[in-house]
Write a protein that holds these residues in place. Structure first.
Motif: not given
Length: 398
Positions: A370-391
């Motif tokens: 569960a912790v591994v999955v949540l780490v992936c979720g944090f990355y997607a929500h706080f790092v990847h998605y803002p980067h996509v919006l900025k691009r």
């Protein structure tokens, strides 16, 4: 201005409908041990059947729910309920694991009526009240998830586990009669778009709207980690406390916290950015697994963790629904289909791999997954998605 076709009693009926139907896909979780014992199977095999139910639901979301954008939604809901009754009866009568697995798949596919009801409620709701209405209907959905585990677990401790599915069929039959008289008529003119043409637009919508992709990924993560816990809880209770399905079902009642919080979360989604509420959902789910990992050997640790986990799941569910239902009302069913496909695909994977990790590494493996999955979720929500919006913003400004 309040919608004439969506008064308070109609919202309540939609919430009750969502609760009764969605319960079908969760009955299996507290009774996995009884099913494994009756059919003389390993726990992992029954876990795979639970995954089949979730996968059936996911593919029903992907292939059936989008029809809500091109057919009369009231008619679609009524027909799905009839199929759900037949599927539950097949599970009740199943003589072996193979027939039960087929019934479980059909239960998943035919139990998607709530995912037609939810965008229907969002469509009928006045714009300024959409979050609140969706929060109330989603409360019903969570009640169904909550009580399904409790009813299933308690009944299976006194009666044959198959009785659960007979009761489910009767309840959906009674619901069908009420909805036939009370469910609002679909006010839209019947679209002329074909099913094939409509389905082809789904990948285009996924590509066009980063917010839709982000919501689907977030749903995958949050419901995935929720099912990692609920799919393995009965085995942990047997191992740690010598308890069974009844206690697993009773612990599920703690999710009432999430039910009570859903309308409030809906209001918060109307006031604050849904993305902020979703982030809180990730944080709460992480805290829950910290509690499970450190203090699940104490009953108070399990209780506290369950409350926090259900709150985290509900924060994500309501806020994600609020933001995707605000994109384009004409495609609301397809947006819901994509989001809930990701949501229940995560649930299916959580059920399967949760059981697998329980067999390989016990409770430590479950919490670690569960912790591994949540780490992936944090990355997607706080790092990847803002980067996509900025691009995306940069490309529009060029």
């Amino acid at each position: 201005m309040k919608s004439k076709s969506l008064n308070q009693s109609t919202v309540l009926l939609m919430a009750i409908s969502a609760a009764i139907v969605v319960a079908n896909i969760n009955y299996i979780q507290p009774i996995e041990a009884e099913i494994a014992q009756q059919f003389n199977l390993a726990n992992a095999v029954v876990g795979a059947v639970a995954m089949i139910t979730q996968l059936g639901y996911a593919f029903g979301l992907l292939l059936i729910v989008p029809m809500g954008d091109i057919v009369n939604r009231r008619t679609l809901i009524m027909r799905l309920l009839i199929l759900a009754i037949i599927s539950a009866l097949l599970a009740y009568l199943a003589p072996n694991i193979w027939i039960y697995a087929i019934a479980s798949l059909l239960i998943g596919i035919t139990s998607v009526a709530p995912q037609v009801i939810i965008p229907y409620a969002g469509f009928l709701a006045p714009t300024g009240q959409r979050g609140r209405v969706l929060g109330n209907v989603l409360s019903g959905l969570l009640v169904g998830v909550l009580l399904s585990r409790t009813v299933s677990g308690v009944l299976a401790s006194y009666l044959p586990w198959q009785t659960v599915y007979l009761i489910a069929a009767v309840m959906i039959g009674l619901l069908w009669l009420v909805l036939w008289r009370k469910l609002p008529r679909d006010p839209r003119p019947t679209p002329t778009v074909s099913y094939r043409t409509m389905i082809k637009t789904v990948p285009k919508l996924v590509k066009q709207y980063p917010v839709l992709r982000a919501s689907a990924v977030n749903g995958f993560v949050l419901f995935g980690v929720s099912n990692i816990f609920w799919a393995t809880l009965v085995f942990y209770l047997q191992h740690q406390y010598g308890w069974g399905s009844r206690e697993a079902g009773l612990l599920a009642l703690l999710g009432v916290t999430g039910v009570l919080a859903a309308p409030l979360i809906g209001r918060l989604a109307d006031i604050f950015k849904p993305r902020t509420i979703i982030g809180l959902g990730l944080v709460l789910s992480t805290i829950a697994y910290v509690v499970f990992g450190l203090w699940a050997t104490h009953i108070w640790g399990l209780v506290l963790g369950i409350i926090i986990l259900d709150l985290g799941t509900q924060f994500g569910q309501v806020a994600n629904q609020a933001r995707i239902q605000s994109i384009d009302p004409k495609a609301s069913s397809r947006f819901n289909s994509v989001f809930m496909f990701g949501y229940f695909l995560g649930g299916a994977m959580g059920s399967f791999f949760g059981n697998l990790l329980w067999g390989l590494a016990g409770w430590t493996g479950v919490c670690g997954l569960a912790v591994v999955v949540l780490v992936c979720g944090f990355y997607a929500h706080f790092v990847h998605y803002p980067h996509v919006l900025k691009r995306q913003a940069t490309s529009l400004n060029q």
